[in-house]
Design a protein around this motif. Structure first.
Motif, mmCIF file in Angstrom:
data_model
loop_
_atom_site.group_PDB
_atom_site.id
_atom_site.type_symbol
_atom_site.label_atom_id
_atom_site.label_comp_id
_atom_site.label_asym_id
_atom_site.label_seq_id
_atom_site.Cartn_x
_atom_site.Cartn_y
_atom_site.Cartn_z
ATOM 1 N N ALA A 39 0.837 -1.206 0.000
ATOM 2 C CA ALA A 39 0.000 0.000 0.000
ATOM 3 C C ALA A 39 0.866 1.247 0.000
ATOM 4 O O ALA A 39 0.593 2.210 -0.728
ATOM 5 C CB ALA A 39 -0.934 -0.006 1.208
ATOM 6 N N PHE A 42 2.245 1.710 -3.475
ATOM 7 C CA PHE A 42 1.197 2.171 -4.380
ATOM 8 C C PHE A 42 0.966 3.672 -4.205
ATOM 9 O O PHE A 42 0.893 4.419 -5.185
ATOM 10 C CB PHE A 42 -0.093 1.398 -4.092
ATOM 11 N N GLU A 67 -8.401 1.725 4.435
ATOM 12 C CA GLU A 67 -8.916 2.820 3.608
ATOM 13 C C GLU A 67 -8.047 4.045 3.842
ATOM 14 O O GLU A 67 -7.787 4.419 4.982
ATOM 15 C CB GLU A 67 -10.365 3.137 3.963
ATOM 16 N N VAL A 76 -8.605 5.436 -1.526
ATOM 17 C CA VAL A 76 -8.113 4.145 -1.987
ATOM 18 C C VAL A 76 -8.371 3.123 -0.892
ATOM 19 O O VAL A 76 -8.098 3.375 0.278
ATOM 20 C CB VAL A 76 -6.598 4.184 -2.310
ATOM 21 N N GLU A 77 -8.891 1.973 -1.300
ATOM 22 C CA GLU A 77 -9.080 0.868 -0.371
ATOM 23 C C GLU A 77 -8.093 -0.234 -0.728
ATOM 24 O O GLU A 77 -7.920 -0.572 -1.905
ATOM 25 C CB GLU A 77 -10.511 0.338 -0.458
ATOM 26 N N PHE A 78 -7.445 -0.782 0.297
ATOM 27 C CA PHE A 78 -6.457 -1.849 0.124
ATOM 28 C C PHE A 78 -6.905 -3.076 0.907
ATOM 29 O O PHE A 78 -7.558 -2.959 1.939
ATOM 30 C CB PHE A 78 -5.093 -1.413 0.684
ATOM 31 N N ASP A 83 -2.706 -4.711 -1.405
ATOM 32 C CA ASP A 83 -3.085 -4.622 -2.822
ATOM 33 C C ASP A 83 -4.356 -3.780 -2.930
ATOM 34 O O ASP A 83 -5.278 -3.936 -2.132
ATOM 35 C CB ASP A 83 -3.335 -6.013 -3.409
ATOM 36 N N TRP A 84 -4.417 -2.900 -3.942
ATOM 37 C CA TRP A 84 -5.564 -2.016 -4.043
ATOM 38 C C TRP A 84 -6.810 -2.798 -4.450
ATOM 39 O O TRP A 84 -6.744 -3.731 -5.238
ATOM 40 C CB TRP A 84 -5.302 -0.852 -4.989
ATOM 41 N N VAL A 87 -10.198 2.400 -6.169
ATOM 42 C CA VAL A 87 -9.631 3.742 -6.249
ATOM 43 C C VAL A 87 -10.759 4.652 -6.719
ATOM 44 O O VAL A 87 -11.363 4.416 -7.761
ATOM 45 C CB VAL A 87 -8.433 3.821 -7.218
ATOM 46 N N ILE A 99 -3.029 3.225 -12.969
ATOM 47 C CA ILE A 99 -3.701 2.231 -12.136
ATOM 48 C C ILE A 99 -4.570 1.322 -12.991
ATOM 49 O O ILE A 99 -4.682 0.133 -12.743
ATOM 50 C CB ILE A 99 -4.566 2.930 -11.065
#
Length: 150
Positions: A39, A42, A67, A76-78, A83-84, A87, A99
């Protein structure tokens, strides 16, 4: 007597339900340093110029999602490994193009040249993409167009 017994039963049930509840459903505020390495990488790749407003973990269990909200309105939530999963750009703006998988980016550019991607989510069977115009498109994991979400 029936009313008293019913009241006691309801009170007992409510007490048991309350005692069995856990804090797993609560969001836990975190420092950006507490995010998984993926994260953090990213964020440094796609949001290096952004200021983080808030980081939360969704629950306290080992597989909890994260989040990240930026001051600019991006979110963005992971997943638990960083890992995303989703988005989301502020209304009227687009997610960073790097992305979006190339086949999806190409499809949107060709078929919706005046509408960029406002949100992208990784789903079990592929991707869900929301365009700035509000249209939701579905793609498989290879980026092949499947249809418009009703």
């Amino acid at each position: 007597m029936k009313k008293t017994l019913s009241f006691l039963f309801i009170a007992l049930f409510a007490a048991m339900a309350w005692s069995c509840s856990s804090d797993d459903d609560k969001d836990t505020p975190l420092s950006p340093d507490q995010l998984p390495v993926n994260a953090k990488n990213f964020i440094s790749t796609y949001f290096s110029g952004e200021t983080i407003a808030k980081v939360e973990r969704d629950g306290s269990h080992p597989g909890a999602d994260y989040e990240v909200r930026f001051v600019s309105g991006y979110e963005v939530e992971f997943n638990s490994t960083g890992d995303w999963l989703d988005v989301d750009a502020p209304m009227g703006m687009t997610v960073p193009s790097g992305i979006v998988p190339l086949p999806i980016q190409s499809y949107v550019s060709l078929n919706y040249p005046t509408s960029g991607i406002n949100e992208i989510s990784v789903e079990i069977n592929g991707y869900e993409v929301e365009l700035i115009n509000g249209l939701d498109l579905l793609f498989d994991l290879d980026g092949n167009f499947l249809g418009i979400e009703p």
